[in-house]
Write an enzyme that holds these catalytic residues in place. Structure first.
Site, mmCIF file in Angstrom:
data_model
loop_
_atom_site.group_PDB
_atom_site.id
_atom_site.type_symbol
_atom_site.label_atom_id
_atom_site.label_comp_id
_atom_site.label_asym_id
_atom_site.label_seq_id
_atom_site.Cartn_x
_atom_site.Cartn_y
_atom_site.Cartn_z
ATOM 1 N N HIS A 62 0.876 -1.179 0.000
ATOM 2 C CA HIS A 62 0.000 0.000 0.000
ATOM 3 C C HIS A 62 0.910 1.226 0.000
ATOM 4 O O HIS A 62 1.596 1.493 0.984
ATOM 5 C CB HIS A 62 -0.901 0.008 1.239
ATOM 6 C CG HIS A 62 -1.809 -1.175 1.326
ATOM 7 N ND1 HIS A 62 -3.105 -1.154 0.858
ATOM 8 C CD2 HIS A 62 -1.601 -2.422 1.820
ATOM 9 C CE1 HIS A 62 -3.660 -2.346 1.067
ATOM 10 N NE2 HIS A 62 -2.765 -3.128 1.639
ATOM 11 N N ASN A 94 -6.663 0.879 -2.416
ATOM 12 C CA ASN A 94 -7.424 1.655 -1.430
ATOM 13 C C ASN A 94 -6.765 3.009 -1.171
ATOM 14 O O ASN A 94 -6.361 3.353 -0.067
ATOM 15 C CB ASN A 94 -7.620 0.873 -0.130
ATOM 16 C CG ASN A 94 -6.323 0.418 0.512
ATOM 17 O OD1 ASN A 94 -5.292 0.312 -0.151
ATOM 18 N ND2 ASN A 94 -6.360 0.146 1.803
ATOM 19 N N HIS A 178 -9.183 -10.071 -0.567
ATOM 20 C CA HIS A 178 -9.041 -9.804 0.863
ATOM 21 C C HIS A 178 -10.139 -10.600 1.556
ATOM 22 O O HIS A 178 -11.308 -10.224 1.518
ATOM 23 C CB HIS A 178 -9.202 -8.296 1.107
ATOM 24 C CG HIS A 178 -9.184 -7.890 2.546
ATOM 25 N ND1 HIS A 178 -8.107 -7.255 3.114
ATOM 26 C CD2 HIS A 178 -10.106 -8.005 3.531
ATOM 27 C CE1 HIS A 178 -8.370 -6.995 4.385
ATOM 28 N NE2 HIS A 178 -9.584 -7.441 4.662
ATOM 29 N N HIS A 231 -2.792 -12.496 1.995
ATOM 30 C CA HIS A 231 -2.335 -12.571 3.396
ATOM 31 C C HIS A 231 -2.978 -13.680 4.240
ATOM 32 O O HIS A 231 -3.733 -13.418 5.180
ATOM 33 C CB HIS A 231 -2.491 -11.220 4.090
ATOM 34 C CG HIS A 231 -3.713 -10.424 3.751
ATOM 35 N ND1 HIS A 231 -4.995 -10.929 3.800
ATOM 36 C CD2 HIS A 231 -3.841 -9.130 3.353
ATOM 37 C CE1 HIS A 231 -5.854 -9.993 3.459
ATOM 38 N NE2 HIS A 231 -5.179 -8.894 3.173
ATOM 39 N N ASP A 304 2.414 -6.878 2.695
ATOM 40 C CA ASP A 304 1.239 -6.067 3.026
ATOM 41 C C ASP A 304 1.692 -4.753 3.660
ATOM 42 O O ASP A 304 1.124 -4.283 4.642
ATOM 43 C CB ASP A 304 0.279 -6.830 3.944
ATOM 44 C CG ASP A 304 -1.121 -6.222 3.980
ATOM 45 O OD1 ASP A 304 -1.368 -5.246 3.228
ATOM 46 O OD2 ASP A 304 -1.964 -6.713 4.749
ATOM 47 N N HIS A 308 1.388 3.815 8.397
ATOM 48 C CA HIS A 308 0.546 4.733 9.164
ATOM 49 C C HIS A 308 1.460 5.599 10.016
ATOM 50 O O HIS A 308 2.549 5.186 10.413
ATOM 51 C CB HIS A 308 -0.424 3.978 10.073
ATOM 52 C CG HIS A 308 -1.439 3.157 9.341
ATOM 53 N ND1 HIS A 308 -2.422 3.719 8.562
ATOM 54 C CD2 HIS A 308 -1.625 1.813 9.270
ATOM 55 C CE1 HIS A 308 -3.176 2.751 8.042
ATOM 56 N NE2 HIS A 308 -2.706 1.597 8.446
#
Length: 423
Positions: A62, A94, A178, A231, A304, A308
């Site tokens: 991501h 996303n 997912h 995952h 993955d 953040h």
């Protein structure tokens, strides 16, 4: 650094080979392999005691760009990738806006140009990843998309997912799922079990992952389409996939280092850097994932990579799920799988370099004459301690913080150009 490269006396490893030799690279290609090569080169690297492998490909990251570039952007994500020996990634959709139109696909590909990392944007399965109808897969593919997913959340409607699989087959796109049933999760933040009970927080029942894993396999089988399970973290999901493969169903899957290294006991620290989705599970799940890696049920190791900010991760119960992993995945896999004798170095190459590209229909790398020089030079015996503040990612939410790992990428070569050099 461009130009010709001569690597002397290095141990070359790929899926099928393991030998010591010299390697000469010119014009982005492995031109010669042999002993005592006397080629004039712009750069000469002493590979004594080091390992040369095809570069890694991480098919689940991501990069948060567009929309969340305070966490990561394509340039910093590519920098982190190169530091981890990775020259290709599959970037999940996303973002904001979600990657459900050709313009966003083209934006991501364009921004990654010149970085040395091949960034393949994943298109959304459904509009805005909210089940708002199926996207225009032909248009996404024309823009450069090779895979579709609503990763970050599931496709809740089974018929919509079945139809997406049908159309993906027509358009030559891989579907990555997912596997999570949101009604079962119902606000859970970690694995449902003794630790969640002890902490007094809502747990995520493993049935959520197992149920959707089985659903996706059944739907894919019904239309004879390929399905890739993201995952994998539970014992039962590994067993479901193993059974499906034995029946000839076209299913592949991935797992991440934290799922074969750690359990939910880490959450007793009440530190959100150990929270991700799916969550850390139990000892039996860790063992099942390792066994799945060993027997070929699990096809590849991904990260993955989910950045953040420290502020976002500061509240254990309210923090978003996700950990960064691009710079630690190779070292973690060597530490947990190779140095423990669970798998060979050739198998590591399959899991992290070969199989992801094979699943996506990309050029299969090898340390062979005539192959593209996408390579990583590593010291597989080097011990180092993970310092989050020294990571190249904008975010430092790593599950490996303070941990000593064994094995480290030192030089990353992309299409014959040295893009990262820690020597």
């Amino acid at each position: 650094m461009s130009g010709t490269i001569l690597i002397k006396n290095i141990r070359a490893v790929d899926a099928a080979n393991d030998f010591i030799s010299d390697v000469f690279i010119s014009d982005g290609i492995i031109e010669r392999i042999g002993n005592d090569l006397c080629c004039k080169a712009d750069t000469v690297i002493d590979g004594t005691g080091l390992v040369l492998m095809p570069s890694l490909f991480d098919m689940h990251v991501h990069f948060r760009d567009p929309g969340y570039i305070h966490k990561e952007d394509i340039l910093t994500g590519c920098s982190a990738a190169l530091a981890g020996g990775v020259t290709g990634v599959l970037a999940m959709p996303n973002t904001n806006p979600p990657c459900d139109d050709p313009e966003t696909i083209r934006y991501i590909i364009g921004k990654a140009e010149g970085t040395g990392v091949d960034v393949y944007p994943v298109g959304c399965i459904t509009g805005e990843m909210k089940g708002n109808g199926l996207c225009d897969y032909a248009a996404l593919k024309e823009a450069g998309c090779i895979c579709i997913s609503d990763d970050g959340r599931p496709v809740e409607n089974a018929e919509m997912m079945r139809r997406a699989l049908e159309l993906s087959k027509e358009n030559g796109l891989l579907v990555a799922s997912h596997c999570e049933d949101l009604s079962i999760i119902n606000g859970g933040i970690m694995n449902k079990g003794e630790v969640s009970k002890k902490l007094g927080v809502k747990g995520m029942d493993r049935a959520s992952e197992d149920y959707i894993t089985a659903r996706e396999i059944i739907l894919a089988s019904s239309v004879d389409a390929k399905i890739h399970i993201c995952h994998v973290s539970t014992e039962d999901s590994v067993e479901i996939i193993r059974f499906a493969k034995s029946r000839g169903i076209r299913v592949t899957c991935e797992t991440a280092p934290h799922y074969f290294m750690f359990t939910d006991k880490l959450l007793e620290k009440r530190d959100a850097d150990y929270r991700m989705n799916p969550p850390l599970r139990t000892d039996k799940d860790v063992r099942a994932v390792i066994d799945g890696i060993k027997d070929g049920t699990i096809d590849c190791i991904i990260t993955d990579h989910a950045p953040h900010t420290a502020e976002e991760k500061s509240d254990f119960e309210k923090a978003p799920n996700g950990v960064v992993g691009l710079e630690t995945s190779f070292a973690a896999s060597l530490t947990a799988l190779y140095h423990t004798g669970e798998v060979s170095l050739n198998r590591i190459a399959e899991l992290m370099c070969i199989n992801p590209r094979k699943i996506l229909g990309l050029e299969i790398p090898a340390v062979e004459e005539g192959k593209t020089a996408d390579l990583v030079i590593a010291d597989i015996g080097r011990k180092w301690t993970v310092d989050p503040d020294r990571l190249h990612s904008k975010s430092h939410n790593t599950v490996f913080k303070g941990m000593t790992l064994t094995g480290k990428p030192l030089v990353t070569i992309s299409k014959g150009i040295i893009r990262y050099d820690e020597r």
